[in-house]
Design an enzyme around this catalytic site. Structure first.
Site, short mmCIF file in Angstrom:
data_model
loop_
_atom_site.label_atom_id
_atom_site.label_comp_id
_atom_site.label_asym_id
_atom_site.label_seq_id
_atom_site.Cartn_x
_atom_site.Cartn_y
_atom_site.Cartn_z
N GLY A 32 26.83 51.01 -2.32
CA GLY A 32 27.90 51.22 -1.35
C GLY A 32 28.63 52.53 -1.56
O GLY A 32 28.97 53.24 -0.61
N ASN A 56 37.97 44.22 0.73
CA ASN A 56 37.54 43.59 -0.51
C ASN A 56 38.64 42.90 -1.29
O ASN A 56 38.37 42.12 -2.18
CB ASN A 56 36.85 44.64 -1.40
CG ASN A 56 37.64 45.91 -1.53
OD1 ASN A 56 37.96 46.57 -0.53
ND2 ASN A 56 38.00 46.28 -2.74
N GLN A 91 31.51 44.43 2.04
CA GLN A 91 31.92 43.03 1.87
C GLN A 91 31.42 42.13 3.00
O GLN A 91 31.39 40.91 2.86
CB GLN A 91 33.45 42.92 1.79
CG GLN A 91 34.06 43.47 0.53
CD GLN A 91 33.73 42.66 -0.72
OE1 GLN A 91 33.46 41.47 -0.65
NE2 GLN A 91 33.75 43.31 -1.86
N SER A 146 25.68 47.21 0.41
CA SER A 146 25.26 47.22 -0.99
C SER A 146 24.62 45.89 -1.38
O SER A 146 25.07 44.84 -0.94
CB SER A 146 26.50 47.49 -1.85
OG SER A 146 26.17 47.41 -3.22
N HIS A 175 24.43 44.22 -4.35
CA HIS A 175 24.98 43.27 -5.33
C HIS A 175 26.17 42.45 -4.83
O HIS A 175 26.70 41.62 -5.56
CB HIS A 175 25.32 44.00 -6.64
CG HIS A 175 26.54 44.88 -6.60
ND1 HIS A 175 27.73 44.50 -7.15
CD2 HIS A 175 26.72 46.12 -6.10
CE1 HIS A 175 28.61 45.49 -7.00
NE2 HIS A 175 28.02 46.48 -6.36
N THR A 216 12.46 59.20 -5.96
CA THR A 216 11.48 58.11 -5.89
C THR A 216 12.21 56.80 -5.62
O THR A 216 13.22 56.50 -6.26
CB THR A 216 10.69 58.03 -7.21
OG1 THR A 216 10.00 59.27 -7.37
CG2 THR A 216 9.69 56.88 -7.19
N CYS A 275 37.76 47.64 -9.35
CA CYS A 275 37.52 49.02 -9.69
C CYS A 275 38.69 49.65 -10.43
O CYS A 275 38.54 50.64 -11.10
CB CYS A 275 37.22 49.84 -8.42
SG CYS A 275 35.81 49.18 -7.55
C1 LIG Z 1 31.92 47.03 -3.87
C2 LIG Z 1 32.37 47.85 -2.73
C3 LIG Z 1 31.96 49.19 -2.58
C4 LIG Z 1 31.11 49.88 -3.62
O1 LIG Z 1 29.77 49.43 -3.61
P1 LIG Z 1 28.84 49.70 -4.89
O2 LIG Z 1 27.50 49.23 -4.45
O3 LIG Z 1 29.43 48.88 -5.99
O4 LIG Z 1 28.87 51.16 -5.16
C5 LIG Z 1 32.38 49.90 -1.49
N1 LIG Z 1 33.16 49.33 -0.55
C6 LIG Z 1 33.57 48.05 -0.64
C7 LIG Z 1 34.42 47.47 0.43
C8 LIG Z 1 33.20 47.27 -1.73
O5 LIG Z 1 33.62 46.01 -1.84
#
Ligand SMILES: *Cc1c(COP(=O)(O)O)cnc(C)c1O
Length: 381
Positions: free
Chosen positions: A73, A153, A181, A201, A203, A239, A328
């Protein structure tokens, strides 16, 4: 799936689903080919990448050529903001965003501000909602980009991105949304929502870490952000993270297939948690809210006079994990910029905890967490 702890920090990251791990494993093992090579091994890796791209594109009603895999993200947000600013520097230097964006957006806005761009930060109301009319009023002839997150978030508010997108389109302005999110949790349609660029993202939806994508609408000639060997149709070199991409596709498939049942199951858990907290802990107040305009899984609560860092540590001692402020900024004791923006005082913000519920949480876990919390708050521990 039982664990020795109760994990209520799913907005920070999620457990990679076992089905996703199983699906990824061959791409670390015998299927280790480089998708850019032409022999069979590379071809199979390339096919895995293509399948994931197709699943992801379909999930947001995009076409596969509009999906560009990134490292997550943060990279997607960096590319969207910096790429758009560079691409449109001859057209204008004004960007509209909000004061409740993730740091991945805000820090890039600050970087651009220090490099000749002007940024307007729209303030939400006290529910967290960004008024599309406020966006409209902030538009100037030199506005080149509007960036508003799909869901926040920290408090889970879902922003009216379709309306904001329509305003952007009517005014010929590019519209980016950070949907990290939202993706896999609520329905997204980039056409119906008038979205030009979208960040997501892996995860945050029980996929692997270190993989994400930026959707870029066809016809937008945005330059590469990472230059090199020309992968991802010359837009994002390096890659491909084949296991990550494969896992991201699988995670997306699982999330989309189970979205509606998970939405109602998780909403019920959240509502139950909120009801018990409000009934059993005097002075507890929900930050933002918990209605339909919020993500199913996020509950942000302030606890009258009880420092969140302390509560978090006491919960940690009982193996219950949640977040004080945004993940964060853990390690720093900064007051949350989001809580501040919705009108919560610094002292109240410092008593706030975010509980974020995910796929593997059960009702029994929620009850144990509230038992522990009310024990701490009511001085039984
Ligand atoms: C977690 C998050 C990100 C960052 O994503 P990563 O994959 O951890 O770099 C960006 N924006 C929001 C709203 C998030 O919750």
């Amino acid at each position: 799936m039982s664990t020795s702890f109760i994990y209520l920090d799913n907005a920070a990251t999620t457990r990679t689903a076992p089905e996703v791990v199983d699906y990824m494993l061959p791409y670390f093992g015998e299927e280790y080919g480089n998708p850019s090579t032409v022999y069979g091994l590379g071809g199979r890796a390339k096919k895995a990448v293509r399948m994931s791209r197709d699943i992801i594109a379909k999930a947001i009603n995009a076409s596969s050529e509009e999906i560009f895999f990134t490292s997550g993200g943060t990279e997607s947000d960096n590319w969207a903001l910096i790429g758009a600013a560079e691409m449109l520097k001859d057209k204008g230097n004004h960007i509209i965003t909000t004061s409740i964006e993730h740091h991945a957006v805000l820090e890039n806005c600050e970087y651009l501000r220090n490099n000749g761009y002007e940024i307007t930060y729209i303030q939400p109301d006290n529910t967290g909602r960004i008024d599309p009319e406020a966006i409209k009023k902030a538009i100037r002839p030199e506005t080149i980009l509007i960036s508003v997150m799909m869901a926040n978030n920290e408090i889970g508010i879902i922003e009216p991105v379709a309306k904001i997108g329509a305003i952007a389109r009517d005014n010929g302005i590019l519209f980016h949304t950070d949907a990290v999110q939202a993706f896999g949790h609520i329905a997204i349609d980039v056409d119906a929502m008038n979205i030009d660029m979208l960040s997501a993202s892996g995860h945050k939806l029980n996929g692997p870490k270190g993989i994400g994508f930026l959707y870029i609408r066809q016809g937008i000639k945005m330059d590469a952000y990472i230059r090199g060997g020309g992968q991802e149709r010359r837009r994002r070199s390096g890659t491909e993270n084949v296991p990550g991409i494969a896992g991201f596709g699988k995670a997306t498939e699982l999330a989309i297939d189970n979205m509606e049942t998970e939405q109602s199951r998780i909403t019920e858990l959240k509502n139950h948690m909120a009801e018990r907290i409000l009934a059993e802990i005097p002075g507890a107040v929900i930050n933002g809210g918990i209605g339909d305009e919020y993500l199913p899984g996020i509950l942000n609560v302030r606890f009258d006079g009880k420092q969140s860092e302390t509560t978090m540590i006491m919960l940690d001692m009982q193996n219950i994990y949640c977040s004080a402020g945004s993940a964060c900024s853990t390690g720093s004791i900064d007051v949350s910029h989001v809580l501040k923006a919705i009108g919560i005082s610094d002292s109240d913000a410092q008593t706030s905890l975010r509980f974020s519920i995910g796929r593997y949480n059960t009702l029994a876990e929620i009850d144990m967490a509230v038992d522990a919390l009310s024990g701490i708050m009511n001085g039984r521990r």
